[in-house]
Structures are given as C-alpha cells and as structure tokens.
Design a protein around this motif. Structure first.
Motif, PDB file in Angstrom:
ATOM      1  N   THR A  15      47.600  62.134  33.157  1.00 18.83           N
ATOM      2  CA  THR A  15      46.811  62.096  34.390  1.00 18.83           C
ATOM      3  C   THR A  15      46.818  60.704  34.999  1.00 18.83           C
ATOM      4  OG1 THR A  15      45.360  63.865  33.595  1.00 18.83           O
ATOM      5  CG2 THR A  15      44.521  62.478  35.378  1.00 18.83           C
ATOM      6  N   LEU A  16      46.652  59.691  34.154  1.00 19.49           N
ATOM      7  CA  LEU A  16      46.621  58.316  34.650  1.00 19.49           C
ATOM      8  C   LEU A  16      47.976  57.875  35.178  1.00 19.49           C
ATOM      9  CD1 LEU A  16      44.382  56.542  31.976  1.00 19.49           C
ATOM     10  CD2 LEU A  16      43.749  57.320  34.256  1.00 19.49           C
ATOM     11  N   VAL A  17      49.051  58.309  34.517  1.00 19.84           N
ATOM     12  CA  VAL A  17      50.397  57.979  35.003  1.00 19.84           C
ATOM     13  C   VAL A  17      50.602  58.571  36.386  1.00 19.84           C
ATOM     14  CG1 VAL A  17      52.864  58.410  34.675  1.00 19.84           C
ATOM     15  CG2 VAL A  17      51.461  57.696  32.744  1.00 19.84           C
ATOM     16  N   GLY A  18      50.189  59.829  36.568  1.00 15.18           N
ATOM     17  CA  GLY A  18      50.318  60.468  37.876  1.00 15.18           C
ATOM     18  C   GLY A  18      49.514  59.744  38.938  1.00 15.18           C
ATOM     19  N   THR A  19      48.303  59.343  38.588  1.00 14.81           N
ATOM     20  CA  THR A  19      47.449  58.609  39.528  1.00 14.81           C
ATOM     21  C   THR A  19      48.085  57.284  39.910  1.00 14.81           C
ATOM     22  OG1 THR A  19      45.423  59.591  38.622  1.00 14.81           O
ATOM     23  CG2 THR A  19      45.186  57.519  39.837  1.00 14.81           C
ATOM     24  N   LEU A  20      48.592  56.565  38.922  1.00 18.54           N
ATOM     25  CA  LEU A  20      49.214  55.264  39.174  1.00 18.54           C
ATOM     26  C   LEU A  20      50.432  55.399  40.074  1.00 18.54           C
ATOM     27  CD1 LEU A  20      49.167  52.235  38.407  1.00 18.54           C
ATOM     28  CD2 LEU A  20      50.606  52.802  36.453  1.00 18.54           C
ATOM     29  N   ASN A  21      51.262  56.384  39.801  1.00 20.32           N
ATOM     30  CA  ASN A  21      52.469  56.565  40.601  1.00 20.32           C
ATOM     31  C   ASN A  21      52.154  56.977  42.036  1.00 20.32           C
ATOM     32  OD1 ASN A  21      54.025  55.854  38.436  1.00 20.32           O
ATOM     33  ND2 ASN A  21      54.579  57.938  37.874  1.00 20.32           N
ATOM     34  N   ARG A  22      51.135  57.803  42.203  1.00 21.04           N
ATOM     35  CA  ARG A  22      50.749  58.201  43.572  1.00 21.04           C
ATOM     36  C   ARG A  22      50.237  57.007  44.364  1.00 21.04           C
ATOM     37  NH1 ARG A  22      48.817  62.688  40.819  1.00 21.04           N
ATOM     38  NH2 ARG A  22      46.705  61.829  40.732  1.00 21.04           N
ATOM     39  N   GLU A  23      49.488  56.143  43.720  1.00 24.67           N
ATOM     40  CA  GLU A  23      48.950  54.971  44.410  1.00 24.67           C
ATOM     41  C   GLU A  23      50.062  54.042  44.909  1.00 24.67           C
ATOM     42  OE1 GLU A  23      46.148  52.881  41.997  1.00 24.67           O
ATOM     43  OE2 GLU A  23      44.718  54.552  41.922  1.00 24.67           O
ATOM     44  N   PHE A  24      51.160  53.983  44.141  1.00 27.04           N
ATOM     45  CA  PHE A  24      52.227  53.049  44.489  1.00 27.04           C
ATOM     46  C   PHE A  24      53.418  53.722  45.175  1.00 27.04           C
ATOM     47  CE2 PHE A  24      49.757  50.401  41.779  1.00 27.04           C
ATOM     48  CZ  PHE A  24      50.020  49.098  42.191  1.00 27.04           C
ATOM     49  N   GLN A  25      53.299  55.010  45.461  1.00 27.80           N
ATOM     50  CA  GLN A  25      54.387  55.703  46.136  1.00 27.80           C
ATOM     51  C   GLN A  25      54.705  55.102  47.507  1.00 27.80           C
ATOM     52  OE1 GLN A  25      56.367  58.172  44.818  1.00 27.80           O
ATOM     53  NE2 GLN A  25      57.578  57.657  46.628  1.00 27.80           N
ATOM     54  N   PRO A  26      53.697  54.731  48.319  1.00 30.68           N
ATOM     55  CA  PRO A  26      54.010  54.117  49.625  1.00 30.68           C
ATOM     56  C   PRO A  26      54.841  52.840  49.492  1.00 30.68           C
ATOM     57  CG  PRO A  26      51.735  54.853  49.596  1.00 30.68           C
ATOM     58  CD  PRO A  26      52.239  54.985  48.192  1.00 30.68           C
ATOM     59  N   ARG A  27      54.529  52.022  48.507  1.00 31.22           N
ATOM     60  CA  ARG A  27      55.301  50.787  48.322  1.00 31.22           C
ATOM     61  C   ARG A  27      56.729  51.117  47.888  1.00 31.22           C
ATOM     62  NH1 ARG A  27      52.179  45.493  46.172  1.00 31.22           N
ATOM     63  NH2 ARG A  27      50.094  45.895  46.974  1.00 31.22           N
ATOM     64  N   GLN A  28      56.871  52.102  47.042  1.00 31.72           N
ATOM     65  CA  GLN A  28      58.207  52.477  46.599  1.00 31.72           C
ATOM     66  C   GLN A  28      59.038  52.987  47.772  1.00 31.72           C
ATOM     67  OE1 GLN A  28      58.643  56.027  44.286  1.00 31.72           O
ATOM     68  NE2 GLN A  28      60.378  55.224  43.133  1.00 31.72           N
ATOM     69  N   THR A  29      58.411  53.814  48.606  1.00 29.87           N
ATOM     70  CA  THR A  29      59.110  54.349  49.770  1.00 29.87           C
ATOM     71  C   THR A  29      59.555  53.227  50.709  1.00 29.87           C
ATOM     72  OG1 THR A  29      57.831  56.406  49.648  1.00 29.87           O
ATOM     73  CG2 THR A  29      58.910  55.898  51.743  1.00 29.87           C
ATOM     74  N   GLU A  30      58.664  52.255  50.917  1.00 31.60           N
ATOM     75  CA  GLU A  30      58.991  51.114  51.780  1.00 31.60           C
ATOM     76  C   GLU A  30      60.159  50.321  51.222  1.00 31.60           C
ATOM     77  OE1 GLU A  30      56.858  47.068  53.610  1.00 31.60           O
ATOM     78  OE2 GLU A  30      55.884  48.215  52.000  1.00 31.60           O
ATOM     79  N   LEU A  31      60.152  50.086  49.922  1.00 34.16           N
ATOM     80  CA  LEU A  31      61.221  49.320  49.302  1.00 34.16           C
ATOM     81  C   LEU A  31      62.545  50.075  49.333  1.00 34.16           C
ATOM     82  CD1 LEU A  31      59.288  47.852  46.253  1.00 34.16           C
ATOM     83  CD2 LEU A  31      60.316  46.536  48.113  1.00 34.16           C
ATOM     84  N   GLN A  32      62.492  51.374  49.152  1.00 27.60           N
ATOM     85  CA  GLN A  32      63.714  52.168  49.206  1.00 27.60           C
ATOM     86  C   GLN A  32      64.323  52.145  50.605  1.00 27.60           C
ATOM     87  OE1 GLN A  32      62.150  55.891  47.725  1.00 27.60           O
ATOM     88  NE2 GLN A  32      62.957  55.541  45.667  1.00 27.60           N
ATOM     89  N   ALA A  33      63.452  52.210  51.628  1.00 26.20           N
ATOM     90  CA  ALA A  33      63.933  52.164  53.008  1.00 26.20           C
ATOM     91  C   ALA A  33      64.572  50.810  53.309  1.00 26.20           C
ATOM     92  CB  ALA A  33      62.774  52.437  53.968  1.00 26.20           C
ATOM     93  N   LEU A  34      63.950  49.724  52.836  1.00 30.40           N
ATOM     94  CA  LEU A  34      64.487  48.389  53.061  1.00 30.40           C
ATOM     95  C   LEU A  34      65.805  48.211  52.313  1.00 30.40           C
ATOM     96  CD1 LEU A  34      64.198  45.606  54.282  1.00 30.40           C
ATOM     97  CD2 LEU A  34      62.703  44.969  52.358  1.00 30.40           C
ATOM     98  N   GLN A  35      65.889  48.770  51.132  1.00 29.58           N
ATOM     99  CA  GLN A  35      67.118  48.696  50.352  1.00 29.58           C
ATOM    100  C   GLN A  35      68.272  49.397  51.074  1.00 29.58           C
ATOM    101  OE1 GLN A  35      67.212  50.844  46.566  1.00 29.58           O
ATOM    102  NE2 GLN A  35      68.120  49.044  45.605  1.00 29.58           N
ATOM    103  N   LYS A  36      67.962  50.516  51.700  1.00 28.15           N
ATOM    104  CA  LYS A  36      68.996  51.247  52.449  1.00 28.15           C
ATOM    105  C   LYS A  36      69.470  50.436  53.657  1.00 28.15           C
ATOM    106  CE  LYS A  36      70.114  55.717  54.508  1.00 28.15           C
ATOM    107  NZ  LYS A  36      70.876  55.111  55.600  1.00 28.15           N
ATOM    108  N   LYS A  37      68.547  49.784  54.342  1.00 23.69           N
ATOM    109  CA  LYS A  37      68.925  48.952  55.483  1.00 23.69           C
ATOM    110  C   LYS A  37      69.847  47.814  55.039  1.00 23.69           C
ATOM    111  CE  LYS A  37      64.811  49.743  58.346  1.00 23.69           C
ATOM    112  NZ  LYS A  37      63.618  49.112  58.977  1.00 23.69           N
ATOM    113  N   ILE A  38      69.529  47.226  53.894  1.00 18.17           N
ATOM    114  CA  ILE A  38      70.357  46.139  53.365  1.00 18.17           C
ATOM    115  C   ILE A  38      71.764  46.648  53.064  1.00 18.17           C
ATOM    116  CG2 ILE A  38      70.695  44.633  51.365  1.00 18.17           C
ATOM    117  CD1 ILE A  38      67.642  44.296  51.278  1.00 18.17           C
ATOM    118  N   GLN A  39      71.848  47.806  52.462  1.00 25.11           N
ATOM    119  CA  GLN A  39      73.158  48.360  52.123  1.00 25.11           C
ATOM    120  C   GLN A  39      73.954  48.713  53.376  1.00 25.11           C
ATOM    121  OE1 GLN A  39      74.487  48.618  48.895  1.00 25.11           O
ATOM    122  NE2 GLN A  39      76.290  48.873  50.201  1.00 25.11           N
TER     123      GLN A  39
END
Length: 204
Positions: free
Chosen positions: A66-90
């Motif tokens: 449960t805590l792992v799921g909560t932690l990952n949901r909280e940081f999903q927006p940051r992960q999405t932002e980083l993935q988008a920036l990584q794609k722009k770099i590529q």
C-alpha cells in the motif's frame, strides 16, 4: 540517469533486519557472592524468519504494498515530466545529428546550446526528484519499520521465543522447516494492521 528507476519499489531494508539476531534484552550482569558448582543451562527457543518475504506484493506485509503504491502515485507527475523532457532531449539530439552536414553552423550551434541547457535541466530535476523521493520514502516507511519491530518482539514473547534469526541476512547451513515463523508472523501482522491505514500527505 535512468528515469524508469525513479518510481520503483525501493528495497525495504527494515531497521530490525540490520541486526541479524534479535534476542530478549539481557540485564546487566552482577557477580554473585558465590558461584554454584553446577549452573543450570536455560532452555532456549529459536525461530527463523525471512524478512525479504515481507516485501512480496501478494503474500507479504500488506501495508508495504500500500505504501509503495502511495509513494509512486505521489511522484508520478515528476516522473511524467522527466520522461517528457528526456524525449525532447533525444529528439533534438537526433535532429542535430541528421542536419549537421547541411544546416547553417550558427543554427546548429543554437540547437546545441539549447540541447546543453535541456540536459542540465534534466539532470537538476532528476536529482531533485530522487532526493525528494528518498525523503518521502523514509518518512512514510519509518513508522512501518517501527511497527514491525515492535510486533516481532510481541510475537516472540507471546510464543516463548528467545531468539529470532533473520535468514535473509544470515547465511544458514541448515534449518528445520519447523523453525520458520515467516508466514505465521506475516499473517498475524496483517490481521492486526490493515493495509488501508492512512498515510500522511506531504505539504504542497
């Protein structure tokens, strides 16, 4: 830096597992006035537990998943932002490579400067996200670590166990299956500690 490693189930190293052997507290020894010739050896009951089984998402300690799921949901927006920036770099890297021979040098240099800036931004945001993830992980998992440690002590006393050895931390040559209390303890802990326990939301 690999972004797909940011949101993962971090290895949950329990504080109680840092010590491979847990035993009842021993009072300070005092020298007797006279040592008897024959000293009775106290009976000891030893049990074995595998703490890595606590982490299993299906059969482990429910609050962990449960805590792992909560932690990952909280940081999903940051992960999405980083993935988008990584794609722009590529994409920009590919564009510079393909047009390097035909594009105006000044245009290529402008793109290269932009690429360098994006890489710096990616690294900074990635490091910030990782540090924030670690802080939050510690914040929400520490109470669970403490609860498991207390529960193990209560379980040991309730079953007259003097020593619990963590087979996930200590190499074992042989141990009888009857000594393994892992499943019994997990079931006992889950029955008394529902997975739906509230998690404090961090301030914005």
């Amino acid at each position: 830096m690999k972004i797909d490693r940011l949101i993962v189930a971090f290895a949950f190293v329990l504080a109680l597992c840092a010590l491979p052997v847990m035993a009842q507290t021993r009072p300070a020894a005092t020298a007797p006035a006279q040592t008897p010739a024959n000293v009775a050896v106290p009976e000891s009951k030893i049990a074995l537990i595998y703490s890595d089984a606590f982490l299993d998402s299906k059969t482990g300690i429910a609050r962990f998943s449960t805590l792992v799921g909560t932690l990952n949901r909280e940081f999903q927006p940051r992960q999405t932002e980083l993935q988008a920036l990584q794609k722009k770099i590529q994409d920009l890297t590919d564009d510079i490579t393909k047009t390097a021979q035909v594009a105006d040098p000044r245009t290529t240099q402008t793109k290269q400067d932009q690429l360098d800036q994006m890489k710096k931004e990616f690294q900074r945001k990635g490091e910030d996200a990782q540090a924030a993830y670690e802080r939050r992980r510690k914040e929400i998992f520490t109470p669970l670590q403490e609860d498991i440690g207390k529960a193990l002590e209560v379980y040991a006393k309730g079953h007259n166990i003097n020593v619990i050895i963590d087979g996930s931390q200590v190499p074992l040559v042989y141990a009888a299956d009857a000594l393994d209390i892992t499943r019994a303890f997990i079931n006992d802990f889950n029955s008394k500690n529902p997975a739906t326990a509230a998690v404090t939301t961090p301030p914005k």
